[in-house]
Design a protein around this motif. Structure first.
Motif, PDB file in Angstrom:
ATOM      1  N   ASP A   1       0.834  -1.149   0.109  1.00 37.87           N
ATOM      2  CA  ASP A   1      -0.146   0.065  -0.048  1.00 37.87           C
ATOM      3  C   ASP A   1       0.906   1.169  -0.088  1.00 37.87           C
ATOM      4  O   ASP A   1       0.211   2.491  -0.207  1.00 37.87           O
ATOM      5  N   TRP A   2       2.159   1.224   0.256  1.00 36.44           N
ATOM      6  CA  TRP A   2       2.976   2.282   0.229  1.00 36.44           C
ATOM      7  C   TRP A   2       3.575   2.551  -1.089  1.00 36.44           C
ATOM      8  O   TRP A   2       4.269   1.808  -1.690  1.00 36.44           O
ATOM      9  N   ARG A   3       3.321   3.637  -1.550  1.00 37.02           N
ATOM     10  CA  ARG A   3       3.939   4.324  -2.627  1.00 37.02           C
ATOM     11  C   ARG A   3       4.403   5.716  -2.767  1.00 37.02           C
ATOM     12  O   ARG A   3       3.949   6.692  -1.839  1.00 37.02           O
ATOM     13  N   PHE A   4       5.424   6.079  -3.395  1.00 36.22           N
ATOM     14  CA  PHE A   4       5.743   7.461  -3.624  1.00 36.22           C
ATOM     15  C   PHE A   4       4.569   8.223  -4.132  1.00 36.22           C
ATOM     16  O   PHE A   4       3.935   7.641  -5.128  1.00 36.22           O
ATOM     17  N   PRO A   5       4.587   9.521  -4.043  1.00 36.16           N
ATOM     18  CA  PRO A   5       3.712  10.405  -4.415  1.00 36.16           C
ATOM     19  C   PRO A   5       4.146  10.443  -5.924  1.00 36.16           C
ATOM     20  O   PRO A   5       5.033  10.106  -6.236  1.00 36.16           O
ATOM     21  N   ASP A   6       3.124  11.240  -6.710  1.00 40.38           N
ATOM     22  CA  ASP A   6       3.352  11.534  -7.934  1.00 40.38           C
ATOM     23  C   ASP A   6       4.579  12.561  -8.212  1.00 40.38           C
ATOM     24  O   ASP A   6       4.833  13.210  -7.034  1.00 40.38           O
ATOM     25  N   VAL A   7       4.958  12.776  -9.361  1.00 38.11           N
ATOM     26  CA  VAL A   7       6.195  13.529  -9.735  1.00 38.11           C
ATOM     27  C   VAL A   7       6.246  14.952  -9.249  1.00 38.11           C
ATOM     28  O   VAL A   7       7.169  15.432  -8.772  1.00 38.11           O
ATOM     29  N   SER A   8       4.847  15.648  -9.307  1.00 34.98           N
ATOM     30  CA  SER A   8       4.692  16.958  -8.861  1.00 34.98           C
ATOM     31  C   SER A   8       5.136  17.107  -7.376  1.00 34.98           C
ATOM     32  O   SER A   8       5.874  18.040  -6.843  1.00 34.98           O
ATOM     33  N   ALA A   9       4.482  16.395  -6.753  1.00 37.10           N
ATOM     34  CA  ALA A   9       4.548  16.264  -5.241  1.00 37.10           C
ATOM     35  C   ALA A   9       6.186  15.818  -4.904  1.00 37.10           C
ATOM     36  O   ALA A   9       6.623  16.205  -3.644  1.00 37.10           O
ATOM     37  N   LEU A  10       6.677  14.884  -5.471  1.00 40.81           N
ATOM     38  CA  LEU A  10       7.981  14.472  -5.073  1.00 40.81           C
ATOM     39  C   LEU A  10       9.087  15.613  -5.489  1.00 40.81           C
ATOM     40  O   LEU A  10      10.011  16.129  -4.768  1.00 40.81           O
ATOM     41  N   THR A  11       8.707  16.616  -6.561  1.00 35.72           N
ATOM     42  CA  THR A  11       9.609  17.640  -6.953  1.00 35.72           C
ATOM     43  C   THR A  11       9.483  18.624  -5.744  1.00 35.72           C
ATOM     44  O   THR A  11      10.355  19.198  -5.466  1.00 35.72           O
ATOM     45  N   GLU A  12       8.282  18.985  -5.609  1.00 36.55           N
ATOM     46  CA  GLU A  12       7.919  19.946  -4.281  1.00 36.55           C
ATOM     47  C   GLU A  12       8.685  19.707  -3.159  1.00 36.55           C
ATOM     48  O   GLU A  12       9.291  20.541  -2.381  1.00 36.55           O
ATOM     49  N   LEU A  13       8.779  18.356  -2.423  1.00 29.56           N
ATOM     50  CA  LEU A  13       9.159  18.011  -1.403  1.00 29.56           C
ATOM     51  C   LEU A  13      10.720  18.029  -1.684  1.00 29.56           C
ATOM     52  O   LEU A  13      11.375  18.301  -0.423  1.00 29.56           O
ATOM     53  N   THR A  14      11.476  17.534  -2.773  1.00 29.07           N
ATOM     54  CA  THR A  14      12.616  17.690  -2.880  1.00 29.07           C
ATOM     55  C   THR A  14      13.351  19.180  -2.761  1.00 29.07           C
ATOM     56  O   THR A  14      14.318  19.420  -2.215  1.00 29.07           O
ATOM     57  N   GLU A  15      12.420  19.971  -3.398  1.00 34.63           N
ATOM     58  CA  GLU A  15      13.097  21.269  -3.382  1.00 34.63           C
ATOM     59  C   GLU A  15      12.807  21.906  -1.775  1.00 34.63           C
ATOM     60  O   GLU A  15      13.768  22.786  -1.576  1.00 34.63           O
ATOM     61  N   LYS A  16      11.745  21.511  -1.402  1.00 36.45           N
ATOM     62  CA  LYS A  16      11.585  21.950   0.150  1.00 36.45           C
ATOM     63  C   LYS A  16      12.797  21.473   0.989  1.00 36.45           C
ATOM     64  O   LYS A  16      13.582  22.152   1.773  1.00 36.45           O
ATOM     65  N   ALA A  17      12.928  20.107   0.742  1.00 35.82           N
ATOM     66  CA  ALA A  17      14.017  19.871   1.596  1.00 35.82           C
ATOM     67  C   ALA A  17      15.601  20.015   1.444  1.00 35.82           C
ATOM     68  O   ALA A  17      16.280  20.429   2.368  1.00 35.82           O
ATOM     69  N   LEU A  18      15.890  20.372   0.077  1.00 37.94           N
ATOM     70  CA  LEU A  18      17.125  20.725  -0.108  1.00 37.94           C
ATOM     71  C   LEU A  18      17.267  22.257   0.177  1.00 37.94           C
ATOM     72  O   LEU A  18      18.271  22.681   0.579  1.00 37.94           O
ATOM     73  N   GLY A  19      15.940  23.036   0.121  1.00 37.74           N
ATOM     74  CA  GLY A  19      16.146  24.402   0.711  1.00 37.74           C
ATOM     75  C   GLY A  19      16.233  24.695   2.181  1.00 37.74           C
ATOM     76  O   GLY A  19      16.939  25.786   2.589  1.00 37.74           O
ATOM     77  N   ASP A  20      15.795  23.440   2.742  1.00 36.77           N
ATOM     78  CA  ASP A  20      16.010  23.563   4.492  1.00 36.77           C
ATOM     79  C   ASP A  20      17.233  22.936   4.954  1.00 36.77           C
ATOM     80  O   ASP A  20      17.691  23.111   6.245  1.00 36.77           O
TER      81      ASP A  20
ATOM     82  N   GLU B   1      24.596  21.825  -0.520  1.00 33.88           N
ATOM     83  CA  GLU B   1      25.541  21.800  -1.713  1.00 33.88           C
ATOM     84  C   GLU B   1      26.015  20.232  -2.153  1.00 33.88           C
ATOM     85  O   GLU B   1      26.547  20.114  -3.075  1.00 33.88           O
ATOM     86  N   ALA B   2      25.671  19.359  -1.137  1.00 32.48           N
ATOM     87  CA  ALA B   2      26.206  18.097  -1.323  1.00 32.48           C
ATOM     88  C   ALA B   2      25.186  17.416  -2.159  1.00 32.48           C
ATOM     89  O   ALA B   2      25.550  16.293  -2.899  1.00 32.48           O
ATOM     90  N   LEU B   3      24.048  17.760  -2.461  1.00 28.63           N
ATOM     91  CA  LEU B   3      23.106  17.169  -3.588  1.00 28.63           C
ATOM     92  C   LEU B   3      22.858  18.423  -4.446  1.00 28.63           C
ATOM     93  O   LEU B   3      22.621  19.492  -4.165  1.00 28.63           O
ATOM     94  N   VAL B   4      22.215  18.021  -5.487  1.00 29.47           N
ATOM     95  CA  VAL B   4      22.156  18.823  -6.636  1.00 29.47           C
ATOM     96  C   VAL B   4      20.626  18.345  -7.328  1.00 29.47           C
ATOM     97  O   VAL B   4      20.535  17.117  -7.743  1.00 29.47           O
ATOM     98  N   PHE B   5      19.634  19.289  -7.495  1.00 29.08           N
ATOM     99  CA  PHE B   5      18.208  18.808  -8.014  1.00 29.08           C
ATOM    100  C   PHE B   5      18.233  19.706  -9.366  1.00 29.08           C
ATOM    101  O   PHE B   5      18.061  20.910  -9.176  1.00 29.08           O
ATOM    102  N   GLU B   6      18.203  19.188 -10.417  1.00 34.58           N
ATOM    103  CA  GLU B   6      17.870  19.751 -11.717  1.00 34.58           C
ATOM    104  C   GLU B   6      17.187  19.063 -12.772  1.00 34.58           C
ATOM    105  O   GLU B   6      17.495  18.033 -13.022  1.00 34.58           O
ATOM    106  N   GLN B   7      16.064  19.678 -13.340  1.00 33.77           N
ATOM    107  CA  GLN B   7      15.306  19.146 -14.176  1.00 33.77           C
ATOM    108  C   GLN B   7      14.688  17.804 -13.814  1.00 33.77           C
ATOM    109  O   GLN B   7      14.808  16.617 -14.938  1.00 33.77           O
ATOM    110  N   GLY B   8      14.437  17.522 -12.809  1.00 32.67           N
ATOM    111  CA  GLY B   8      13.802  16.177 -12.246  1.00 32.67           C
ATOM    112  C   GLY B   8      14.765  15.201 -11.726  1.00 32.67           C
ATOM    113  O   GLY B   8      14.453  14.304 -11.494  1.00 32.67           O
ATOM    114  N   LEU B   9      15.955  15.637 -11.843  1.00 27.80           N
ATOM    115  CA  LEU B   9      17.150  14.758 -11.736  1.00 27.80           C
ATOM    116  C   LEU B   9      17.819  15.122 -10.312  1.00 27.80           C
ATOM    117  O   LEU B   9      18.275  16.226 -10.376  1.00 27.80           O
ATOM    118  N   LEU B  10      17.847  14.140  -9.377  1.00 30.27           N
ATOM    119  CA  LEU B  10      18.631  14.364  -8.127  1.00 30.27           C
ATOM    120  C   LEU B  10      20.027  13.723  -8.103  1.00 30.27           C
ATOM    121  O   LEU B  10      20.070  12.379  -8.258  1.00 30.27           O
TER     122      LEU B  10
END
Length: 618
Positions: A70-89, A94-103
């Motif tokens: 029953d556990w699934r990753f959310p859709d790509v837009s939610a994953l993108t939003e979460l990744t940008e939020k996590a990296l911003g906080d 600088e140890a991780l880079v997120f660009e054009q949907g690639l982490l």
């Protein structure tokens, strides 16, 4: 996505450690759970050879290690939003880079950027001057047949097109004449230059470097035209491993040569380029002087590097460059090729063609059912590939006469007769030369090292056949034992992958015999022999770049999901194309079909950054 994506399940402790290192306290409990799973996925993907994590590939899916359906990753837009939020906080974002949907982990992002920058800097054509063109034209008839052709000569096209490109890839399958082409390219480069060029030959492994050196020397020896005499003296007679060329520290990643201390060369030619991982390619490009030319030579359909990335495939990119023997060339290339080769049919142009790629489409020695089966495997056509092979009801006791055949795989104990037949020439050998030739005539291959059909068990079967006939023994060694060096030993000029034979000398003393580059064999006392393994059978990975008259390929079904992920079409294609004359496959149809329809996809942003295309699953 073509075929099934082969992803090995199961995390290791390092994945959890990595995820915990980048924990973000400001996230909610649910967000933190998802973020941890994202980071574990990134760590897992990098361990599996990818250079990044494409969020689209995990969106709406259950992690491969998660038992809860029953556990699934959310859709790509939610994953993108979460990744940008996590990296911003994050404090260490600088140890991780997120660009054009690639982490990315930062180091792999930097490697990709370095490769892209270096390739783009060398991607612009440099048309030959009238003087350089005239010098090339004067020796061209000594390099190639210049009588009018009705069928395209792709080797001439590759050399002519490469002369105006500071960076170029010569891509071709088995028997297409890559060494023939490269040797003539070096002579043409020397001819067009007013002063002698410093050319360096290299390869990813010691075995591949030695083979490149020998192949070039043999090709040169067959070129007797007097117009080439002076030019031939400037063709290198040595080849280096990339590690040795760059001065890689044995216990680290630092190199003696880099952007601040570049290599002293004008031209670098690297063979077996499909084996170069992303990190090594980036370090190689950093170490090239600005004026230097780089030529990569390889077969993009063979296995990619053991480490991260599939650089050669990403640089070639266009499928038409690999398989279509009527493919056109980039419009920027046609005029220069036509000026050097007016005797060849005028090439079609294709604006989508990659200008730095020249593919050799016609095999000079690899044809018939073997080639047809290999092409079907390349294309993922499992039914066609299966039908190309002669169908045997049971494993044969002697090697079948057909070029390519398949029989169901049974217990190893039932293969004793076939093992005896495959090694029978070793029994009748009268010298180490004959014994080594017999060993290299037929090789057993398998995808895996361990398990009931792994290298260890296959060598045990084959050794039981040979060693029972051997009366001469010293410790683990016996007369007729095939041995493979497992580590480079530069002082003894022995390299990882070199295969030799244990055989008595004229006084009856057992020694290890290996081929000399200049011909003949050289002997080593067993006390001086470096680390070796028995080598009647080897993994398909280890066989890459080698050729055998006959190949017996064992493709077992496996309950291990990690081992099953090794069974993909690239591995099958590589094993098939090691055979020069005949190949016998021992496999059940279900295992064969699954292998042909599976791909070892490597995710990266390299294609997108170089070719400007959308990132998608390979």
């Amino acid at each position: 996505m073509n075929g099934n994506l082969s992803l090995r399940p199961g995390t290791e402790a390092i994945d959890g450690y990595f995820a915990n290192a980048f924990r973000v306290d400001s996230l909610s409990e649910n967000e933190a759970t998802i973020w941890k799973q994202v980071l574990m996925s990134l760590s897992l993907f990098v361990r599996q050879g990818h250079t990044c994590l494409d969020l689209a590939m995990i969106a709406n899916r259950r992690p491969v290690w998660e038992d809860n359906d029953d556990w699934r990753f959310p859709d790509v837009s939610a994953l993108t939003e979460l990744t940008e939020k996590a990296l911003g906080d994050m404090r260490t974002s600088e140890a991780l880079v997120f660009e054009q949907g690639l982490l990315y982990m930062q180091r792999y992002y930097t490697f990709e950027q370095d490769v892209v920058s270096a390739v783009r800097a060398r991607s612009h054509a440099q048309p030959l001057s009238e003087q350089a063109l005239a010098r090339c034209q004067s020796v061209w008839p000594a390099l190639f047949d210049c009588t009018p052709h009705t069928v395209q000569d792709w080797q001439q096209v590759a050399v002519a097109g490469s002369l105006s490109q500071p960076f170029c890839i010569i891509n071709g399958g088995p028997g297409t004449g890559k060494t023939y082409t490269v040797t003539r390219l070096m002579l043409a480069l020397q001819a067009m230059s007013e002063t002698p060029l410093t050319i360096q030959l290299a390869a990813p492994t010691g075995k591949a470097a030695q083979r490149l050196k020998e192949s070039v020397a043999n090709t040169l020896a067959g070129m007797e035209d007097t117009r080439l005499g002076q030019l031939k003296t400037h063709v290198p007679d040595e080849a280096a491993t990339l590690h040795r060329l760059l001065g890689v520290n044995q216990y680290g990643v630092q190199t003696r040569y880099h952007e601040e201390n570049t290599l002293a060369l004008d031209v670098l030619i690297v063979d077996e380029a499909s084996m170069i991982d992303l990190a090594m390619m980036a370090r190689l490009l950093r170490a090239l002087p600005e004026h230097a030319r780089l030529y990569l030579v390889g077969d993009a359909d063979q296995l990619p590097a053991v480490e991260s990335g599939n650089v050669l495939d990403a640089l070639i990119h266009a499928a038409s460059q690999t398989h279509n023997d009527t493919a056109g060339v980039h419009p920027d290339s046609r005029a220069g090729i036509a000026r050097l080769c007016p005797h060849l049919p005028l090439l079609a142009t294709d604006p989508k063609a990659v200008k730095w790629v020249h593919s050799l489409h016609v095999s000079q020695r690899f044809g018939g059912k073997l080639a047809a089966t290999a092409r079907a495997v390349q294309a993922g056509e499992a039914d066609d590939a299966w039908q190309q092979m002669a169908q045997l009801d049971t494993p044969p006791e002697v090697f079948p006469e057909q070029a390519v055949s398949v029989a169901p795989l049974t217990a190893l104990t039932t293969l004793t007769a076939l093992a005896r037949d495959s090694l029978s020439p070793v029994f009748s050998a009268q010298s180490p030369q004959q014994a080594l030739a017999a060993i290299n005539h037929c090789r057993w291959l398998t995808p895996v090292r361990r398990g009931p059909y792994g290298v260890g068990q296959l060598n045990a079967l084959l050794e039981s056949v040979v060693s029972n006939r051997a009366s001469h023994r010293v410790g683990p060694h016996y007369q007729g034992r095939a041995v493979m060096v497992t580590r480079n030993h530069y002082a003894q000029n022995l390299f990882n992958g070199d295969v030799g034979v244990i055989w008595p000398d004229g006084r009856g003393q057992l020694k290890a015999w290996f081929e000399r580059a200049e011909g003949g064999l050289r002997a080593f006392n067993l006390s001086r022999l470096p680390d070796v393994d028995t080598a009647f059978a080897m993994t398909i990975h280890k066989s890459q770049g080698s050729e055998f008259a006959r190949v017996i390929m064992v493709l077992a079904t496996t309950d291990s999901e990690q081992a099953a992920a090794l069974y993909h079409r690239g591995l099958l294609y590589t094993g098939l194309t090691r055979a020069k004359e005949q190949c016998l496959i021992l496999a059940h149809q279900a295992a064969f079909v699954k292998m042909v329809t599976s791909q070892d996809a490597r995710f990266s942003g390299l294609r997108q950054r170089i070719h400007g295309s959308e990132v998608s699953a390979p």
